[in-house]
Design an enzyme around this catalytic site. Sequence first.
Site, PDB file in Angstrom:
ATOM      1  N   PHE A 228       0.850  -1.185   0.000  1.00 27.10           N
ATOM      2  CA  PHE A 228       0.000   0.000   0.000  1.00 27.10           C
ATOM      3  C   PHE A 228       0.887   1.237   0.000  1.00 27.10           C
ATOM      4  CE2 PHE A 228      -2.983   3.214   1.075  1.00 27.10           C
ATOM      5  CZ  PHE A 228      -4.231   2.730   0.709  1.00 27.10           C
ATOM      6  N   GLY A 229       0.559   2.212  -0.865  1.00 24.59           N
ATOM      7  CA  GLY A 229       1.383   3.415  -0.968  1.00 24.59           C
ATOM      8  C   GLY A 229       0.770   4.600  -0.250  1.00 24.59           C
TER       9      GLY A 229
ATOM     10  N   ILE B 274       7.840   2.030   0.996  1.00 23.57           N
ATOM     11  CA  ILE B 274       6.709   1.154   0.687  1.00 23.57           C
ATOM     12  C   ILE B 274       7.174  -0.301   0.674  1.00 23.57           C
ATOM     13  CG2 ILE B 274       4.839   0.659  -0.935  1.00 23.57           C
ATOM     14  CD1 ILE B 274       4.845   3.506   0.469  1.00 23.57           C
ATOM     15  N   THR B 275       6.590  -1.079   1.564  1.00 23.32           N
ATOM     16  CA  THR B 275       6.957  -2.491   1.704  1.00 23.32           C
ATOM     17  C   THR B 275       6.334  -3.310   0.581  1.00 23.32           C
ATOM     18  OG1 THR B 275       7.013  -2.165   4.082  1.00 23.32           O
ATOM     19  CG2 THR B 275       6.945  -4.434   3.342  1.00 23.32           C
TER      20      THR B 275
ATOM     21  N   GLU C 119       4.112   2.035  10.816  1.00 19.32           N
ATOM     22  CA  GLU C 119       2.659   2.031  11.042  1.00 19.32           C
ATOM     23  C   GLU C 119       2.290   2.892  12.254  1.00 19.32           C
ATOM     24  OE1 GLU C 119       0.575  -1.533  10.132  1.00 19.32           O
ATOM     25  OE2 GLU C 119       2.205  -2.306   8.914  1.00 19.32           O
TER      26      GLU C 119
ATOM     27  N   GLU D  27       4.814   9.437   2.174  1.00 23.72           N
ATOM     28  CA  GLU D  27       5.572  10.277   1.252  1.00 23.72           C
ATOM     29  C   GLU D  27       6.642  10.997   2.068  1.00 23.72           C
ATOM     30  OE1 GLU D  27       3.161  12.888  -1.076  1.00 23.72           O
ATOM     31  OE2 GLU D  27       1.738  11.316  -1.608  1.00 23.72           O
TER      32      GLU D  27
ATOM     33  N   GLY E  82      26.784 -10.757  26.552  1.00 24.88           N
ATOM     34  CA  GLY E  82      28.081 -10.081  26.658  1.00 24.88           C
ATOM     35  C   GLY E  82      28.676  -9.823  25.287  1.00 24.88           C
ATOM     36  N   GLY E  83      29.978  -9.977  25.185  1.00 27.17           N
ATOM     37  CA  GLY E  83      30.674  -9.712  23.921  1.00 27.17           C
ATOM     38  C   GLY E  83      30.123 -10.539  22.777  1.00 27.17           C
TER      39      GLY E  83
END
Lengths: 379, 255
Positions: free
Chosen positions: A123-124, A157-158, A363, A127, A339-340
């Site tokens: 879905f777009g 946009i996914t 979202e 912007e 830890g590391g």
Amino acid sequence: MNYDLTDEQQMIYKMMKEFSDEVVAPGAEQRDKDKAFPKEIFDQLGKLGIMGLPFPEEYGGSGADTISFAIAVEELSRACGSTGITYSAHVSLGGAPLNLFGTEGQKKDYLVPICTGESLGAFGLTEPNAGSDAGGTETEAKLVNGEWVINGSKCFITNASYAKIVPVTAITARKDGKKEISAIIVPTDKMGFSVKAPYEKMGLNASDTTEIYVEDVHVPEDFMLGKRGEGFKQFLITLDGGRIGIGAMAVGIAQAAYEKALAYAKERTQFGRSISKFQAIQFKLADMAMKLELARGMLYKAAWLKDHGRKFSKEASMCKLYASEICMETCRDAIQIHGGNGYMKEYQVERYMRDAKLLEIGEGTSEVQRMVIAREIGC
Amino acid sequence: MNILVLLKQTFDTEENIVIENGQISEENVEFIMNPYDEYAVEEAVKIKEEIGAEITAITLGPSRTASALRTALAMGADQAVLIEWDEQEADEWTASNLIAAVVKNRDFDLILGGNMAIDSGSGQVAIRVAEKLGIPHVSTITKLTLNDGTATVERDVEGDVEIVEIQLPFLATTQQGLNEPRYPSLPGIMKAKKKPLKTFSVEELSLENEDVTTATVIIDQYLPAKKQAGQILEGELQDQVSELVQILQNAAKVV
């Protein structure tokens, strides 16, 4: 009250757990490094009927409920956040608006391939200057000779690279200085429509995040999705469902981080005993377990309300906000317990944290969730 | 074609197993369909897809066992039968008597079951059922080809393959390598609840008392001893060899 999952939900859980452990998890680390989209996983999920999970059978869906959707997202995300967000966006941002607002013809043409997995859902909305503030929308659609002529661009946009259509929000009129915003379905093979994936992201590297450019794209007038002028209102309704998806992702990633931390704490020996015997570590793990339980409870409650046709905006926001924040905390503590080693990619917990951060942003940011909740409680 | 699939619900052996008072604790245990039985269900569903078949999945156990049957239904079985058995686990004698009592009143061309259950591991129940029904059986199969009234079966014999021709009806127990069990599809899961699942009480099967009385008793159950950390020998190869011989002779006392 009944806290048990139904037989179907339990079976979906089992199936998704096995699928996630056996198919999704093994390549997750490599995909993160290679930024490789797991297309074949979604082909398999399509064959298993998961891609159309909550949609009606007449459009190729499986007719399952929102709790089942939450379970599916949680399990996929536990194995791989990128797979989880792709699936969550596919269903809740891609399929759901078509199912909620589409005409019979639009559902037949566009919801069916989403349910089968032939197309991913996208879905777009966002912007560069418009997200939760729709007023900044600049993409514009003008009606010329019975066709919408659309110009503008979208960002973040996914799934657009794998979508057959992307509905976009656009200004369809201006009245007294106010923008009328509508959603219009744009087939991705239309002349003038292009998708780019230029982003270098912090995490969720195997998911498809794109920019969309719409230059003089012509679509028929009846490609309007839902009512003219209600584009943003519809999107807010869509987002309520999407927030359940993000909440489920957060619970899944937090679960993965918690499991890794618990196993590591039991195995790692310092000062002659396993570090899980030290209170400093125990308290972290106890907090993780508690927060996870609470987040999952809220997730299921929001999903349950939606399934029962009740109002769920506030609960969806609470679920998304709480789950994403405890997910970050859990990931942070999981790294600390390691830890590391935790700082090393090999132990996976650092990937969880990078993936988790998006959940406090996408979202609707945590701040926007608090605005939604504040509005719902009458502030 | 009528296919019966015998299956068992077992605890997941990959989960943490807790033994209390000589019994395996069911608290917080994950129950699954015995993995060897998944091969049996998958094979039946494959036959159904290729040449058409009516598949009935059969098990015995407490009511929770129904979920293993639902999984079989979700994978593609058409109906299921649950023999209610709430007491302690039925032994091979009792279980096979109960299953045979249900099966003998049914039409079947083929009976499939797992080679063994991963919990008890006896590998006896299915082949006892074949004996009680007076039909041939072939165990640990890795390939099944149905011809007209007969079948060609490949079976795993300790790593070698034996090819057997067999007349229908018969019973086969399934071994790893036969197929790759499918994940139940979501539409399959949604339909599973609507498929018939018939429940029998032991009384309804009108068996003699001795047939439903376990013939064996489990005296004790315990977890295997924790594996000790290994010892890595160091130094010149020559010294390592003599040290190893020393250990094998004096410490391990195996030489």
